[in-house]
Write a protein that holds these residues in place. Sequence first.
Motif, mmCIF file in Angstrom:
data_model
loop_
_atom_site.group_PDB
_atom_site.id
_atom_site.type_symbol
_atom_site.label_atom_id
_atom_site.label_comp_id
_atom_site.label_asym_id
_atom_site.label_seq_id
_atom_site.Cartn_x
_atom_site.Cartn_y
_atom_site.Cartn_z
ATOM 1 N N THR A 42 35.579 42.130 44.080
ATOM 2 C CA THR A 42 36.158 43.423 43.698
ATOM 3 C C THR A 42 35.505 44.564 44.477
ATOM 4 O O THR A 42 36.167 45.527 44.861
ATOM 5 C CB THR A 42 36.048 43.624 42.176
ATOM 6 O OG1 THR A 42 36.778 42.564 41.535
ATOM 7 C CG2 THR A 42 36.643 44.955 41.747
ATOM 8 N N SER A 59 38.526 46.312 38.884
ATOM 9 C CA SER A 59 38.865 44.922 38.612
ATOM 10 C C SER A 59 40.115 44.823 37.762
ATOM 11 O O SER A 59 40.220 45.443 36.712
ATOM 12 C CB SER A 59 37.716 44.232 37.890
ATOM 13 O OG SER A 59 38.124 42.919 37.565
ATOM 14 N N ASP A 78 44.127 39.412 40.192
ATOM 15 C CA ASP A 78 43.000 38.591 39.758
ATOM 16 C C ASP A 78 43.583 37.445 38.943
ATOM 17 O O ASP A 78 43.968 37.618 37.786
ATOM 18 C CB ASP A 78 42.023 39.423 38.918
ATOM 19 C CG ASP A 78 40.740 38.636 38.654
ATOM 20 O OD1 ASP A 78 40.812 37.396 38.547
ATOM 21 O OD2 ASP A 78 39.681 39.267 38.537
ATOM 22 N N GLU A 107 42.248 37.605 44.097
ATOM 23 C CA GLU A 107 40.998 36.969 43.672
ATOM 24 C C GLU A 107 41.359 35.728 42.859
ATOM 25 O O GLU A 107 42.295 35.764 42.077
ATOM 26 C CB GLU A 107 40.168 37.933 42.794
ATOM 27 C CG GLU A 107 39.774 39.203 43.524
ATOM 28 C CD GLU A 107 38.818 40.090 42.719
ATOM 29 O OE1 GLU A 107 38.015 39.551 41.939
ATOM 30 O OE2 GLU A 107 38.890 41.315 42.905
HETATM 31 MG MG LIG Z 1 36.449 40.739 40.572
#
Ligand SMILES: [Mg+2]
Length: 143
Positions: A42, A59, A78, A107
Motif C-alpha cells: 500500500t 488501503s 485488495d 494487492e
Molecule cells: Mg495493503
Amino acid sequence: MHTASFRILSVKEMEEFGVRVGKALTAGDVVVLRGELGAGKTTFARGVGLALGIHEVTSPTFVISKIYPGATPLIHVDAYRLIGSDLALFDDLDLEARIPKSITLIEWGSGFAQRLEDEPINIAIDFGETVDERIVTVEGLDL
Ligand SMILES: [Mg+2]
Ligand SMILES: Nc1ncnc2c1ncn2[C@@H]1O[C@H](COP(=O)(O)OP(=O)(O)OP(=O)(O)O)[C@@H](O)[C@H]1O
C-alpha cells in the motif's frame, strides 16, 4: 520479459519508488503486487497515486476495490478477502470496462489477475535484512 530488483531502505524510498513506477505506467496497465502482510504494497501504491496526481490512496482492505478519478484513473484492488473464494466474486467487481482507460494495482491478486490481463506487470516486495529494508522485483516493465 525483463526483470530488475531494487533495494529500498525506508518508507520514503518506497513511496518514491512508487512514483517512479507510476510515471512509467500507462493506461491499461495491470500491476499485480505481491508481498506478505506489511511488506509495503500500500505504501508503494500511495507513490503510484502521487505520480498520477492522486493524493489520498489508502488501503482498500474493507472495500476490496477503490477507483480514484483522474486524467488516468487509478483502480486499487485488495483481493485479500477474496482469497479462497469463488473467482466469480472477482468478476462482480466489474472492472473489465474500466481497465483499458485506467492503471490497475492489485494487492493479493495472484489468483485473480489473469482474469483481467494475460500479461500483468508483476511487482514483488520482499523483506530485507533490516526492519526497513525491502527488495522490490519488477517484471514486465522497463524503468
Ligand atoms: Mg495493503
Ligand atoms: N522500506 C519500507 N517500505 C515500505 N514500508 C515499510 C518500509 N519500512 C518499514 N515499513 C513499514 O511497513 C509497513 C508497510 O505497510 P503497508 O500497508 O504498505 O503494507 P502492505 O503490504 O500493503 O500490507 P497488507 O498486506 O496488510 O495490505 C508500514 O507500517 C511501514 O511503516
